[in-house]
Design a protein around this motif. Sequence first.
Motif, short mmCIF file in Angstrom:
data_model
loop_
_atom_site.label_atom_id
_atom_site.label_comp_id
_atom_site.label_asym_id
_atom_site.label_seq_id
_atom_site.Cartn_x
_atom_site.Cartn_y
_atom_site.Cartn_z
N LEU A 138 0.87 -1.17 0.00
CA LEU A 138 0.00 0.00 0.00
C LEU A 138 0.91 1.22 0.00
O LEU A 138 1.58 1.51 0.99
N VAL A 139 0.96 1.92 -1.12
CA VAL A 139 1.92 3.01 -1.29
C VAL A 139 1.19 4.28 -1.73
O VAL A 139 0.24 4.22 -2.51
N GLY A 140 1.63 5.41 -1.20
CA GLY A 140 1.04 6.68 -1.60
C GLY A 140 2.12 7.70 -1.91
O GLY A 140 3.09 7.84 -1.17
N ASP A 141 1.94 8.42 -3.03
CA ASP A 141 2.92 9.42 -3.43
C ASP A 141 2.25 10.45 -4.32
O ASP A 141 1.12 10.27 -4.78
N GLY A 142 2.98 11.50 -4.62
CA GLY A 142 2.44 12.58 -5.41
C GLY A 142 2.51 12.35 -6.91
O GLY A 142 3.21 11.46 -7.39
N PHE A 143 1.76 13.16 -7.64
CA PHE A 143 1.82 13.19 -9.11
C PHE A 143 1.32 14.56 -9.55
O PHE A 143 0.74 15.31 -8.76
N TRP A 144 1.54 14.89 -10.81
CA TRP A 144 1.06 16.17 -11.33
C TRP A 144 -0.34 16.02 -11.91
O TRP A 144 -0.55 15.26 -12.85
N GLU A 145 -1.29 16.75 -11.31
CA GLU A 145 -2.64 16.80 -11.89
C GLU A 145 -2.61 17.53 -13.24
O GLU A 145 -3.40 17.22 -14.14
N ARG A 146 -1.71 18.50 -13.35
CA ARG A 146 -1.50 19.24 -14.58
C ARG A 146 -0.04 19.69 -14.56
O ARG A 146 0.59 19.72 -13.50
N PRO A 147 0.52 20.07 -15.69
CA PRO A 147 1.92 20.49 -15.69
C PRO A 147 2.14 21.66 -14.74
O PRO A 147 1.36 22.63 -14.74
N PRO A 148 3.17 21.59 -13.92
CA PRO A 148 3.39 22.65 -12.94
C PRO A 148 3.83 23.95 -13.60
O PRO A 148 4.69 23.97 -14.48
N GLY A 149 3.23 25.04 -13.16
CA GLY A 149 3.63 26.35 -13.64
C GLY A 149 4.66 26.99 -12.73
O GLY A 149 5.12 26.39 -11.76
N ARG A 150 5.00 28.22 -13.01
CA ARG A 150 6.03 28.92 -12.26
C ARG A 150 5.66 29.04 -10.79
O ARG A 150 6.50 28.90 -9.91
N ALA A 151 4.37 29.30 -10.49
CA ALA A 151 3.96 29.45 -9.09
C ALA A 151 4.18 28.16 -8.30
O ALA A 151 4.59 28.19 -7.14
N THR A 152 3.91 27.03 -8.94
CA THR A 152 4.13 25.75 -8.27
C THR A 152 5.61 25.51 -8.04
O THR A 152 6.03 25.07 -6.96
N LEU A 153 6.40 25.79 -9.04
CA LEU A 153 7.84 25.58 -8.90
C LEU A 153 8.43 26.52 -7.86
O LEU A 153 9.33 26.14 -7.10
N ASP A 154 7.91 27.74 -7.78
CA ASP A 154 8.39 28.69 -6.78
C ASP A 154 8.02 28.26 -5.36
O ASP A 154 8.62 28.72 -4.39
N ALA A 155 7.02 27.36 -5.25
CA ALA A 155 6.63 26.85 -3.93
C ALA A 155 7.57 25.76 -3.43
O ALA A 155 7.37 25.24 -2.34
N GLY A 156 8.57 25.42 -4.24
CA GLY A 156 9.58 24.47 -3.77
C GLY A 156 9.61 23.15 -4.50
O GLY A 156 10.34 22.23 -4.09
N PHE A 157 8.85 23.00 -5.58
CA PHE A 157 8.83 21.76 -6.34
C PHE A 157 9.79 21.84 -7.53
O PHE A 157 10.17 22.92 -7.97
N GLU A 158 10.14 20.66 -8.03
CA GLU A 158 10.90 20.54 -9.28
C GLU A 158 10.00 19.90 -10.32
O GLU A 158 9.25 18.96 -10.01
N ALA A 159 10.06 20.37 -11.56
CA ALA A 159 9.17 19.87 -12.60
C ALA A 159 9.33 18.37 -12.81
O ALA A 159 8.36 17.64 -13.05
#
Length: 249
Positions: A138-159
């Motif tokens: 039973l595993v849980g992890d993230g994925f992109w609901e849509r391609p990340p924009g600049r605001a998402t990347l500025d929040a600390g994520f990597e594309a």
Amino acid sequence: MDRQEISAIAHGDHPIAAPISDESVGVLLDRALRRSDERVLDLGCGAGTWLIRALADRPGLRAVGVDTDASAIARAEKAATAAGVSDRVVFHAMDAKDFTAPNRFDLVLSVGAAHAFGGLLPTLDAAAGHLASDGGLLVGDGFWERPPGRATLDAGFEAEEYDDLATTVDRITDRGWVPIYGHVSTRQEWDDYEWSWTGTLSRWALEHPEHPDSDQALRVAAEHRTDWLHGYRGTFGFLTLCLRRAHDR
């Protein structure tokens, strides 16, 4: 106040450290634990919430939890005692990558802890090393609901940190795993999780104005809320899967 202390406070009203409702947790555990007498291992168990929930509903279950956060393990042990399941669970404060056991497990959990292994695929490999031949994950992890924009990347994520949902599942199946059930966290689950995280931490700060970390807690909650609302809300998703290994693996 370090990150672990902040997280402990922030999850006070939402003990599942992921955007998953209590109802969804119950469904996922029911799908993963078909016999109710399994041996279960949680890699990155935090305060033991998943294990204690599983044990409380299944008197034949036995469990082991592992987490590097000693304070979380202490909370898990206390919670297990309060729930009356401490005789059926053992918690270890150590790096999950270093954990070994003499016996294999019927189910391995690792929800929201892929960072401990360096990503989703290494988590699958680590779990496989602990599984009985007919065991499940039973595993849980993230994925992109849509391609990340600049605001998402500025929040600390990597594309390149995540893939879209279909690609994420393809990478898992290419590794020899078969999805038995899956849950994609809803917007309501995400909102409840984030409002709980930021709100619980903020409330603690307001109720403890004389505490030396009160201002820091308010600042962290505000920054997190901004990153969520202006950055990754509706872009960052969360997938939880019940998996079994293909017969030829």
